[in-house]
Design a protein around this motif. Structure first.
Motif, PDB file in Angstrom:
ATOM      1  N   HIS A  20       0.809  -1.212   0.000  1.00 22.93           N
ATOM      2  CA  HIS A  20       0.000   0.000   0.000  1.00 22.93           C
ATOM      3  C   HIS A  20       0.847   1.269   0.000  1.00 22.93           C
ATOM      4  N   GLU A 205     -18.604  -7.294   2.499  1.00 25.73           N
ATOM      5  CA  GLU A 205     -17.791  -6.347   3.256  1.00 25.73           C
ATOM      6  C   GLU A 205     -17.617  -6.809   4.698  1.00 25.73           C
ATOM      7  N   GLN A 229     -16.862  -5.086  -6.028  1.00 27.36           N
ATOM      8  CA  GLN A 229     -15.443  -5.023  -5.706  1.00 27.36           C
ATOM      9  C   GLN A 229     -15.140  -3.829  -4.812  1.00 27.36           C
ATOM     10  N   GLU A 230     -15.801  -2.704  -5.068  1.00 27.85           N
ATOM     11  CA  GLU A 230     -15.566  -1.502  -4.268  1.00 27.85           C
ATOM     12  C   GLU A 230     -15.951  -1.723  -2.813  1.00 27.85           C
ATOM     13  N   LEU A 233     -13.292  -3.985  -1.186  1.00 24.46           N
ATOM     14  CA  LEU A 233     -12.071  -3.241  -0.897  1.00 24.46           C
ATOM     15  C   LEU A 233     -12.278  -2.276   0.265  1.00 24.46           C
ATOM     16  N   THR A 238      -7.677  -7.726   0.897  1.00 21.46           N
ATOM     17  CA  THR A 238      -6.297  -7.673   0.422  1.00 21.46           C
ATOM     18  C   THR A 238      -6.172  -8.238  -0.983  1.00 21.46           C
ATOM     19  N   ILE A 240      -8.683  -9.693  -4.502  1.00 26.78           N
ATOM     20  CA  ILE A 240      -9.969  -9.854  -5.169  1.00 26.78           C
ATOM     21  C   ILE A 240      -9.848 -11.019  -6.147  1.00 26.78           C
ATOM     22  N   HIS A 260      -2.000  -6.079  -0.733  1.00 31.34           N
ATOM     23  CA  HIS A 260      -3.196  -5.757  -1.526  1.00 31.34           C
ATOM     24  C   HIS A 260      -3.032  -6.115  -2.983  1.00 31.34           C
ATOM     25  N   THR A 262      -4.564  -5.858  -6.832  1.00 31.07           N
ATOM     26  CA  THR A 262      -5.503  -5.183  -7.715  1.00 31.07           C
ATOM     27  C   THR A 262      -6.038  -6.197  -8.706  1.00 31.07           C
TER      28      THR A 262
END
Length: 266
Positions: A20, A205, A229-230, A233, A238, A240, A260, A262
């Motif tokens: 990060h 979440e 996904q939002e 996150l 950490t 997806i 993390h 992406t």
């Protein structure tokens, strides 16, 4: 780009672990010994069953489809995915514990009735994922917001009593997600030495929040559920993943288990 190219792209992204602070790739600090895996959606794979049970439960308390109260209640249900079901009903009926308990009882009966009538079919590849992880020495704990009776019914219907090492619900530990109690209980019960040997996997979440609060090294959000996904996150994911079938590659690959990741949406 065809489907195979798209899958290769997702797999490549899922193997890149980003720090990060500076975007640098970081190496693994500990192998994963325990995976806490969400039951109700990640493993059962039937979101509609749960939604129908919620709708039936609130209807018995006078909240019926086509009303603004029903719309508000179902928004709350969607936002509370992954939480203890009794806590969801307490959110819908905040001033009336008796109503919340009555709705919760109807919900549990609706779930069990649906399971009896139609059975359960997990998403393709799920059993192979469990077998591959356990065959590699990784312990599996299923966690859920359902009651102990319904959890036992699910495991019996699927024939999964011997497929996992442990299965926990809020009744077993006192609090459900987003609190970390079930994860921490699994760590103690299964003799895991360090929270950094733990991965938490789910589609909500609340799953991600619980994993982060427990100190898990990996909190992997799967994109086959109702939340974006939002949202995953925002909860602290950490990693997806596009589907549960991608899980062994993450857990059993030592360079994909720290910070993390992406990844694009499905």
């Amino acid at each position: 780009m065809d489907r195979s190219d798209r899958q290769r792209e997702l797999n490549a992204q899922a193997s890149m672990v980003q720090d990060h602070t500076d975007g640098a790739t970081v190496s693994a600090v500990a192998p994963i010994r325990l995976v806490c895996l969400d039951l109700a959606v990640t493993t059962i794979g039937d979101t509609a069953l749960i939604e129908r049970a919620f709708a039936e439960a609130i209807a018995t308390q006078g909240i019926v489809p086509g009303t603004s109260a029903y719309a508000r209640a179902m928004v709350h249900v969607h936002r509370s995915r992954g939480c203890s079901t009794i806590d969801v009903f307490r959110g819908i009926f905040p001033a009336n514990e008796a109503q919340a308990q009555a709705a919760h009882l109807t919900f549990e009966r609706a779930c069990e009735g649906a399971i009896e009538r139609a059975g359960l079919v997990p998403p393709p590849g799920t059993i192979e994922v469990l077998d591959k992880l356990r065959g590699s020495g990784v312990r599996i704990c299923l966690i859920t917001g359902l009651s102990r009776n319904t959890l036992s019914r699910v495991l019996g219907t699927l024939g999964w009593v011997d497929k996992v090492d442990l299965a926990l619900c809020p009744e077993d530990v006192g609090r459900g997600r987003p609190w970390p109690d079930m994860i921490l209980h699994a760590i103690l019960r299964l003799g895991i030495d360090d929270v950094h040997h733990v991965a938490v996997v789910g589609e909500t979440e609340s799953d991600m929040l619980a994993g982060r609060r427990a100190g898990a090294q990996v909190t992997a959000g799967i994109l086959t559920g109702a939340q974006s996904q939002e949202r995953l996150l925002a909860g602290g994911a950490t990693h997806i993943l596009p589907a549960i079938t991608s899980l062994p590659d993450l857990i059993l690959t030592t360079d994909a288990t720290t910070h993390h990741t992406t990844a694009t949406a499905r």
